[in-house]
Design a protein around this motif. Sequence first.
Motif, PDB file in Angstrom:
ATOM      1  N   GLU A 171      -0.001   2.010   8.069  1.00 48.73           N
ATOM      2  CA  GLU A 171       0.799   2.810   7.153  1.00 48.73           C
ATOM      3  C   GLU A 171      -0.059   3.144   5.941  1.00 48.73           C
ATOM      4  OE1 GLU A 171       4.538   0.984   6.259  1.00 48.73           O
ATOM      5  OE2 GLU A 171       4.751   0.249   8.314  1.00 48.73           O
ATOM      6  N   LEU A 172      -0.261   4.431   5.731  1.00 51.43           N
ATOM      7  CA  LEU A 172      -1.072   4.872   4.602  1.00 51.43           C
ATOM      8  C   LEU A 172      -0.166   5.250   3.449  1.00 51.43           C
ATOM      9  CD1 LEU A 172      -3.641   7.084   6.503  1.00 51.43           C
ATOM     10  CD2 LEU A 172      -3.911   4.734   5.742  1.00 51.43           C
ATOM     11  N   ASP A 173      -0.474   4.708   2.292  1.00 48.06           N
ATOM     12  CA  ASP A 173       0.280   4.997   1.082  1.00 48.06           C
ATOM     13  C   ASP A 173      -0.428   6.119   0.344  1.00 48.06           C
ATOM     14  OD1 ASP A 173       1.881   4.957  -1.136  1.00 48.06           O
ATOM     15  OD2 ASP A 173       1.196   3.017  -1.876  1.00 48.06           O
ATOM     16  N   GLU A 174       0.294   7.131  -0.070  1.00 49.16           N
ATOM     17  CA  GLU A 174      -0.302   8.279  -0.746  1.00 49.16           C
ATOM     18  C   GLU A 174      -0.923   7.892  -2.083  1.00 49.16           C
ATOM     19  OE1 GLU A 174      -0.668  11.389   0.399  1.00 49.16           O
ATOM     20  OE2 GLU A 174       0.156  10.704   2.293  1.00 49.16           O
ATOM     21  N   ASP A 175      -0.410   6.880  -2.759  1.00 51.50           N
ATOM     22  CA  ASP A 175      -0.909   6.486  -4.079  1.00 51.50           C
ATOM     23  C   ASP A 175      -2.077   5.511  -4.010  1.00 51.50           C
ATOM     24  OD1 ASP A 175       0.994   8.075  -5.279  1.00 51.50           O
ATOM     25  OD2 ASP A 175       2.466   6.458  -5.387  1.00 51.50           O
ATOM     26  N   PHE A 176      -2.431   5.078  -2.824  1.00 48.97           N
ATOM     27  CA  PHE A 176      -3.489   4.091  -2.671  1.00 48.97           C
ATOM     28  C   PHE A 176      -4.847   4.747  -2.879  1.00 48.97           C
ATOM     29  CE2 PHE A 176      -6.486   1.673  -0.028  1.00 48.97           C
ATOM     30  CZ  PHE A 176      -6.369   0.444  -0.642  1.00 48.97           C
ATOM     31  N   SER A 177      -5.672   4.153  -3.733  1.00 52.14           N
ATOM     32  CA  SER A 177      -6.991   4.696  -4.013  1.00 52.14           C
ATOM     33  C   SER A 177      -8.022   3.588  -3.848  1.00 52.14           C
ATOM     34  CB  SER A 177      -7.042   5.249  -5.427  1.00 52.14           C
ATOM     35  OG  SER A 177      -8.341   5.674  -5.716  1.00 52.14           O
ATOM     36  N   VAL A 178      -8.962   3.788  -2.952  1.00 44.23           N
ATOM     37  CA  VAL A 178     -10.011   2.797  -2.734  1.00 44.23           C
ATOM     38  C   VAL A 178     -11.077   2.935  -3.819  1.00 44.23           C
ATOM     39  CG1 VAL A 178     -11.812   2.022  -1.152  1.00 44.23           C
ATOM     40  CG2 VAL A 178      -9.612   2.763  -0.264  1.00 44.23           C
ATOM     41  N   LEU A 179     -11.459   4.175  -4.097  1.00 45.50           N
ATOM     42  CA  LEU A 179     -12.480   4.443  -5.097  1.00 45.50           C
ATOM     43  C   LEU A 179     -11.917   5.374  -6.161  1.00 45.50           C
ATOM     44  CD1 LEU A 179     -15.509   5.119  -2.728  1.00 45.50           C
ATOM     45  CD2 LEU A 179     -15.062   3.058  -4.039  1.00 45.50           C
ATOM     46  N   PRO A 180     -12.435   5.279  -7.373  1.00 51.39           N
ATOM     47  CA  PRO A 180     -11.967   6.205  -8.412  1.00 51.39           C
ATOM     48  C   PRO A 180     -12.395   7.635  -8.083  1.00 51.39           C
ATOM     49  CG  PRO A 180     -13.841   4.941  -9.189  1.00 51.39           C
ATOM     50  CD  PRO A 180     -13.448   4.367  -7.864  1.00 51.39           C
TER      51      PRO A 180
END
Length: 59
Positions: free
Chosen positions: A11-20
């Motif tokens: 499940e991919l969350d739209e707000d998830f950020s791995v890198l800036p």
Amino acid sequence: MAVSDDDRSVELDEDFSVLPDQTSDDTDRGWGEAPAPLVRRELSARDRDLLAERPPHWS
């Protein structure tokens, strides 16, 4: 029965950020240019003491 990695749902969350979006070396400051001028504020007594005690090679 063990579930293989291929069968697992992700499940991919739209707000998830791995890198800036922008790294520090992708800015003017990262390329050695002077940062934008900061708003001048009055230094506390402790800040003045720390600046007075800093080694000369930090200049």
